[in-house]
Design an enzyme around this catalytic site. Structure first.
Site, mmCIF file in Angstrom:
data_model
loop_
_atom_site.group_PDB
_atom_site.id
_atom_site.type_symbol
_atom_site.label_atom_id
_atom_site.label_comp_id
_atom_site.label_asym_id
_atom_site.label_seq_id
_atom_site.Cartn_x
_atom_site.Cartn_y
_atom_site.Cartn_z
ATOM 1 N N GLU A 35 31.435 -20.937 -45.806
ATOM 2 C CA GLU A 35 31.081 -19.666 -46.425
ATOM 3 C C GLU A 35 32.337 -18.933 -46.889
ATOM 4 O O GLU A 35 33.394 -19.058 -46.292
ATOM 5 C CB GLU A 35 30.312 -18.762 -45.440
ATOM 6 N N HIS A 91 29.302 -12.543 -49.921
ATOM 7 C CA HIS A 91 29.542 -13.804 -49.229
ATOM 8 C C HIS A 91 28.673 -14.901 -49.841
ATOM 9 O O HIS A 91 27.738 -14.624 -50.583
ATOM 10 C CB HIS A 91 29.320 -13.676 -47.718
ATOM 11 N N HIS A 93 26.385 -18.569 -49.509
ATOM 12 C CA HIS A 93 25.518 -19.414 -48.691
ATOM 13 C C HIS A 93 25.632 -20.836 -49.244
ATOM 14 O O HIS A 93 25.023 -21.156 -50.274
ATOM 15 C CB HIS A 93 24.069 -18.939 -48.757
ATOM 16 N N ASP A 104 23.004 -11.747 -41.514
ATOM 17 C CA ASP A 104 23.463 -10.954 -42.655
ATOM 18 C C ASP A 104 22.984 -9.512 -42.539
ATOM 19 O O ASP A 104 23.753 -8.571 -42.747
ATOM 20 C CB ASP A 104 22.947 -11.535 -43.985
#
Length: 164
Positions: A35, A91, A93, A104
């Site tokens: 990630e 971010h 995935h 999250d």
């Protein structure tokens, strides 16, 4: 608006700069299969040549010591600078799922917009969410970003003026 006003303001987020989004997509792809994680910061729209009030997301702060793997990214909160007012987070995935996980949602309290980018990291492989994890709109805005040197272009006199 001065340096200290900019650090502690609250303003409408108009969108994300196209160049900033491209940077995030490329960084997510380069970090794959782990990630990618960062905090979103903005610039006043008028400083970018827009005739509107509000902020445009122009910067991504990657915190030193962030640890990531294929299912999570963990930020060492003691490494986040005290003067950073994050507009939200961004971010990736690596599994391609573009919706917030329960983990999250636990981190969405800081800031008002959170971007998730999914593999394979194309221009269409991202979505924005509010602090409760609900999808929200985030315009992509084509603006010229300020030069990096301009960000640090202030003097002690400028700081003294802000403190008055």
């Amino acid at each position: 608006m001065g340096l200290f006003d900019a650090l502690f303001r609250s303003s409408e987020i108009l969108g994300i700069a196209e160049e900033t989004l491209e940077f995030a997509l490329e960084s997510s792809e380069e970090t794959h299969p782990n990630e990618y994680m960062g905090f979103l910061r903005g610039t006043e729209a008028d400083r970018l040549g827009l005739d509107r009030e509000g902020l445009v997301i122009t910067d991504i702060l990657v915190v030193p010591g962030t640890e990531s793997n294929s299912v999570s990214a963990t930020v060492k909160t003691n490494q986040i600078p005290n003067d950073v007012k994050a507009l939200g987070s961004i971010h990736s995935h690596p599994n391609g799922v573009i919706s917030p996980s329960n983990a999250d949602l636990d981190t969405f309290g800081r800031g008002s917009v959170h971007v998730i980018i999914g593999a394979p990291y194309r221009r269409t492989d991202w979505k924005a969410f509010d602090s409760k994890g609900q999808p929200t709109g985030l315009n992509v805005i084509d603006v010229d970003l300020p030069e990096t040197e301009d960000f640090f272009d202030f003097t002690q006199a400028d700081i003294d003026e802000e403190l008055r």
